[in-house]
Design a protein around this motif. Structure first.
Motif, PDB file in Angstrom:
ATOM      1  N   SER A  14       0.822  -1.221   0.000  1.00 26.47           N
ATOM      2  CA  SER A  14       0.000   0.000   0.000  1.00 26.47           C
ATOM      3  C   SER A  14       0.850   1.263   0.000  1.00 26.47           C
ATOM      4  CB  SER A  14      -1.020  -0.005   1.142  1.00 26.47           C
ATOM      5  OG  SER A  14      -0.443  -0.374   2.367  1.00 26.47           O
ATOM      6  N   SER A  15       2.096   1.131  -0.445  1.00 29.74           N
ATOM      7  CA  SER A  15       2.941   2.320  -0.592  1.00 29.74           C
ATOM      8  C   SER A  15       2.520   3.148  -1.809  1.00 29.74           C
ATOM      9  CB  SER A  15       4.418   1.920  -0.696  1.00 29.74           C
ATOM     10  OG  SER A  15       4.619   0.876  -1.630  1.00 29.74           O
ATOM     11  N   HIS A  36       1.646  -1.686   4.355  1.00 32.27           N
ATOM     12  CA  HIS A  36       2.829  -2.497   4.078  1.00 32.27           C
ATOM     13  C   HIS A  36       3.524  -2.062   2.781  1.00 32.27           C
ATOM     14  CE1 HIS A  36       4.510  -5.861   1.662  1.00 32.27           C
ATOM     15  NE2 HIS A  36       5.248  -6.006   2.746  1.00 32.27           N
ATOM     16  N   ASP A  40       9.914   0.644  -0.802  1.00 33.50           N
ATOM     17  CA  ASP A  40       9.825   2.103  -0.737  1.00 33.50           C
ATOM     18  C   ASP A  40       9.207   2.595   0.573  1.00 33.50           C
ATOM     19  OD1 ASP A  40       9.737   4.779  -1.352  1.00 33.50           O
ATOM     20  OD2 ASP A  40       8.908   4.477  -3.362  1.00 33.50           O
ATOM     21  N   ASN A  97      -2.635  -7.478  -1.625  1.00 29.99           N
ATOM     22  CA  ASN A  97      -2.594  -6.602  -2.810  1.00 29.99           C
ATOM     23  C   ASN A  97      -1.231  -6.564  -3.488  1.00 29.99           C
ATOM     24  OD1 ASN A  97      -3.466  -4.000  -4.413  1.00 29.99           O
ATOM     25  ND2 ASN A  97      -1.614  -3.438  -3.293  1.00 29.99           N
ATOM     26  N   ILE A 147      -6.362  -9.490  -4.212  1.00 26.16           N
ATOM     27  CA  ILE A 147      -6.431  -8.709  -5.450  1.00 26.16           C
ATOM     28  C   ILE A 147      -5.872  -9.557  -6.586  1.00 26.16           C
ATOM     29  CG2 ILE A 147      -5.923  -6.536  -6.603  1.00 26.16           C
ATOM     30  CD1 ILE A 147      -7.571  -6.281  -3.968  1.00 26.16           C
ATOM     31  N   LYS A 166      -1.980 -15.388 -10.499  1.00 30.76           N
ATOM     32  CA  LYS A 166      -3.253 -14.841 -10.019  1.00 30.76           C
ATOM     33  C   LYS A 166      -4.331 -15.933  -9.997  1.00 30.76           C
ATOM     34  CE  LYS A 166      -2.178 -10.452  -9.362  1.00 30.76           C
ATOM     35  NZ  LYS A 166      -2.205  -9.852  -8.000  1.00 30.76           N
ATOM     36  N   PRO A 192      -9.230  -6.365 -10.741  1.00 26.32           N
ATOM     37  CA  PRO A 192      -9.144  -5.072 -11.418  1.00 26.32           C
ATOM     38  C   PRO A 192      -8.871  -5.276 -12.903  1.00 26.32           C
ATOM     39  CG  PRO A 192      -7.547  -5.238  -9.597  1.00 26.32           C
ATOM     40  CD  PRO A 192      -8.055  -6.614  -9.908  1.00 26.32           C
ATOM     41  N   GLY A 193      -9.352  -4.326 -13.705  1.00 29.53           N
ATOM     42  CA  GLY A 193      -8.894  -4.210 -15.083  1.00 29.53           C
ATOM     43  C   GLY A 193      -7.746  -3.230 -15.084  1.00 29.53           C
ATOM     44  N   ILE A 194      -7.462  -2.669 -16.238  1.00 28.93           N
ATOM     45  CA  ILE A 194      -6.320  -1.750 -16.301  1.00 28.93           C
ATOM     46  C   ILE A 194      -6.602  -0.496 -15.477  1.00 28.93           C
ATOM     47  CG2 ILE A 194      -4.907  -0.323 -17.809  1.00 28.93           C
ATOM     48  CD1 ILE A 194      -4.988  -2.606 -19.802  1.00 28.93           C
ATOM     49  N   ASN A 197      -1.950   3.270 -12.221  1.00 31.65           N
ATOM     50  CA  ASN A 197      -1.230   3.282 -10.941  1.00 31.65           C
ATOM     51  C   ASN A 197      -0.072   4.276 -10.971  1.00 31.65           C
ATOM     52  OD1 ASN A 197       0.769   2.080 -12.463  1.00 31.65           O
ATOM     53  ND2 ASN A 197       0.502   0.035 -11.600  1.00 31.65           N
ATOM     54  N   PHE A 202       1.878   4.260 -18.030  1.00 32.55           N
ATOM     55  CA  PHE A 202       0.762   5.212 -17.991  1.00 32.55           C
ATOM     56  C   PHE A 202       1.197   6.637 -18.326  1.00 32.55           C
ATOM     57  CE2 PHE A 202      -0.685   1.632 -15.432  1.00 32.55           C
ATOM     58  CZ  PHE A 202      -1.914   1.378 -16.018  1.00 32.55           C
TER      59      PHE A 202
HETATM   60  P1  NDP Z   1       1.847  -1.033  -8.073  1.00 34.59           P
HETATM   61  O1  NDP Z   1       2.802  -1.652  -9.016  1.00 34.59           O
HETATM   62  O2  NDP Z   1       1.468   0.390  -8.253  1.00 34.59           O
HETATM   63  O3  NDP Z   1       2.351  -1.247  -6.580  1.00 34.59           O
HETATM   64  C1  NDP Z   1       2.758  -2.513  -6.160  1.00 34.59           C
HETATM   65  C2  NDP Z   1       2.810  -2.517  -4.654  1.00 34.59           C
HETATM   66  O4  NDP Z   1       3.214  -3.812  -4.240  1.00 34.59           O
HETATM   67  C3  NDP Z   1       3.805  -1.535  -4.110  1.00 34.59           C
HETATM   68  O5  NDP Z   1       3.308  -1.015  -2.915  1.00 34.59           O
HETATM   69  C4  NDP Z   1       5.030  -2.406  -3.859  1.00 34.59           C
HETATM   70  O6  NDP Z   1       5.801  -1.933  -2.760  1.00 34.59           O
HETATM   71  C5  NDP Z   1       4.397  -3.729  -3.490  1.00 34.59           C
HETATM   72  N1  NDP Z   1       5.265  -4.856  -3.811  1.00 34.59           N
HETATM   73  C6  NDP Z   1       5.591  -5.329  -5.030  1.00 34.59           C
HETATM   74  N2  NDP Z   1       6.420  -6.375  -4.918  1.00 34.59           N
HETATM   75  C7  NDP Z   1       6.616  -6.557  -3.586  1.00 34.59           C
HETATM   76  C8  NDP Z   1       7.372  -7.479  -2.814  1.00 34.59           C
HETATM   77  N3  NDP Z   1       8.127  -8.432  -3.370  1.00 34.59           N
HETATM   78  N4  NDP Z   1       7.327  -7.373  -1.466  1.00 34.59           N
HETATM   79  C9  NDP Z   1       6.587  -6.428  -0.890  1.00 34.59           C
HETATM   80  N5  NDP Z   1       5.861  -5.529  -1.556  1.00 34.59           N
HETATM   81  C10 NDP Z   1       5.871  -5.597  -2.884  1.00 34.59           C
HETATM   82  O7  NDP Z   1       0.560  -1.983  -8.063  1.00 34.59           O
HETATM   83  P2  NDP Z   1      -0.924  -1.728  -8.574  1.00 34.59           P
HETATM   84  O8  NDP Z   1      -1.590  -0.765  -7.713  1.00 34.59           O
HETATM   85  O9  NDP Z   1      -0.919  -1.549 -10.047  1.00 34.59           O
HETATM   86  O10 NDP Z   1      -1.536  -3.186  -8.347  1.00 34.59           O
HETATM   87  C11 NDP Z   1      -2.054  -3.603  -7.118  1.00 34.59           C
HETATM   88  C12 NDP Z   1      -2.655  -4.965  -7.291  1.00 34.59           C
HETATM   89  O11 NDP Z   1      -3.625  -4.945  -8.338  1.00 34.59           O
HETATM   90  C13 NDP Z   1      -1.651  -6.032  -7.687  1.00 34.59           C
HETATM   91  O12 NDP Z   1      -2.000  -7.241  -7.073  1.00 34.59           O
HETATM   92  C14 NDP Z   1      -1.819  -6.143  -9.184  1.00 34.59           C
HETATM   93  O13 NDP Z   1      -1.438  -7.392  -9.661  1.00 34.59           O
HETATM   94  C15 NDP Z   1      -3.310  -5.921  -9.307  1.00 34.59           C
HETATM   95  N6  NDP Z   1      -3.744  -5.461 -10.617  1.00 34.59           N
HETATM   96  C16 NDP Z   1      -3.348  -4.239 -11.096  1.00 34.59           C
HETATM   97  C17 NDP Z   1      -3.765  -3.810 -12.349  1.00 34.59           C
HETATM   98  C18 NDP Z   1      -3.367  -2.477 -12.892  1.00 34.59           C
HETATM   99  O14 NDP Z   1      -3.688  -2.204 -14.068  1.00 34.59           O
HETATM  100  N7  NDP Z   1      -2.714  -1.603 -12.164  1.00 34.59           N
HETATM  101  C19 NDP Z   1      -4.620  -4.665 -13.189  1.00 34.59           C
HETATM  102  C20 NDP Z   1      -4.990  -5.909 -12.582  1.00 34.59           C
HETATM  103  C21 NDP Z   1      -4.549  -6.284 -11.353  1.00 34.59           C
HETATM  104  P3  NDP Z   1       7.253  -1.207  -2.897  1.00 34.59           P
HETATM  105  O15 NDP Z   1       7.192  -0.334  -4.111  1.00 34.59           O
HETATM  106  O16 NDP Z   1       7.387  -0.484  -1.625  1.00 34.59           O
HETATM  107  O17 NDP Z   1       8.237  -2.320  -3.043  1.00 34.59           O
END
Ligand code: NDP
Length: 255
Positions: A14-15, A36, A40, A97, A147, A166, A192-194, A197, A202
């Motif tokens: 959730s960063s 969590h 970052d 998530n 998610i 997934k 979620p779809g696209i 973020n 983007f």
């Molecule tokens: P982002 O890529 O914007 O953010 C990912 C988050 O996950 C960050 O907070 C990152 O933390 C954390 N993260 C990634 N890898 C790790 C790891 N190994 N350990 C701990 N933390 C981790 O994600 P979105 O908001 O785009 O996506 C959120 C969810 O939605 C995901 O499950 C994604 O698969 C799903 N989703 C997203 C879509 C989209 O179009 N955006 C479409 C469909 C599904 P940090 O940067 O601090 O490491």
């Protein structure tokens, strides 16, 4: 009315992105949120600050999911934070998530075994271990929200391994929904779809246009629009929904 006042929640990843919007949404409904992050810390602290500015309560917990000891590390910080803020270690809502993604456009033939391991470790194995561990803290009536993604329902060859991971996450939803029903704990997936973020792809106008066309509404989803669905599932109003996959794709799967 605050539908989650007195409740606590953990939102992995959730960063930023959907996780951040979800943390903000849960906090707005009154939940104390553990924000969590993986790498970052600063971004996670920003999420915490945004929640506090909004009058909510939150603290950050860091652990690189997939790395050895990550689950212990996360729960050590989570339990300490919960104890500090509430005097107890009760966790009402777990949102899985955080996810590792594959670069868009890569051919499936180029995927290495190491990349596969990383994706499965973060997207499927870590959520299972988190649920397993969280069950000791989740009381009757708790919530688990995974998610997932629309790519579990629509073929995108470049995303095959991510989609496989997934798909595994959705199995966690199905089987734990049955397992935890006696405790009135619901377990659901959100697809979620696209969703914009803020990531690199983007920033490219042509890419945005192309992706926007996938939704029935011909636009990109906003993180808040996915978060609303997650927050609903976290509330008491969603108590009759378990083992479900909620489409939060803006009609991207309508065909
Ligand atoms: P982002 O890529 O914007 O953010 C990912 C988050 O996950 C960050 O907070 C990152 O933390 C954390 N993260 C990634 N890898 C790790 C790891 N190994 N350990 C701990 N933390 C981790 O994600 P979105 O908001 O785009 O996506 C959120 C969810 O939605 C995901 O499950 C994604 O698969 C799903 N989703 C997203 C879509 C989209 O179009 N955006 C479409 C469909 C599904 P940090 O940067 O601090 O490491």
């Amino acid at each position: 009315a605050s539908t989650l006042s007195g409740k606590t929640a953990l939102v992995t990843g959730s960063s930023r992105g959907i996780g951040r919007a979800t943390a903000l949404g849960l906090a707005r409904e009154g939940a104390l949120v553990a924000v969590h992050y993986g790498r970052d810390q600063q971004a996670a602290q920003q999420t915490v600050d945004l929640i506090k500015k909004d009058g909510g309560r939150a603290f950050a917990v860091g652990a690189q999911l997939g790395a050895p000891g990550a689950i212990d590390q996360l729960f050590h910080q989570l339990e300490a934070g919960l104890r500090e803020h509430t005097g107890k270690t009760v966790l009402n809502v777990l949102v899985n998530n955080a996810a590792a993604t594959t670069p868009t456009g890569g051919a499936p033939e180029e995927m290495s075994a190491e990349q596969m391991d990383e994706i499965f470790a973060v997207n499927a194995k870590a959520p299972f271990l988190l649920v397993q561990r969280a069950l000791g803290l989740i009381p009757d009536g708790g919530r688990i929200i995974n998610i997932s993604s629309a790519v579990t329902r629509r073929a995108v060859p470049s995303q095959v391994v991510y989609a496989m991971s997934k798909g595994a996450l959705d199995q966690l939803t199905l089987h734990f929904a049955r397992h935890l029903a006696p405790r009135q704990i619901t377990v659901n997936s959100v697809l979620p779809g696209i969703t914009d973020n803020g990531g690199a792809v983007f920033q490219i106008p042509e890419a945005r246009e192309q992706m926007a066309r996938l939704s029935a509404f011909k636009r990109l989803g906003e993180p808040e629009e996915v978060a609303h669905v997650v927050v609903f599932l976290a509330t008491d109003r969603a108590r009759w929904i378990t083992g479900a996959s909620l489409d939060a794709t803006g009609g991207s799967l309508l065909g």
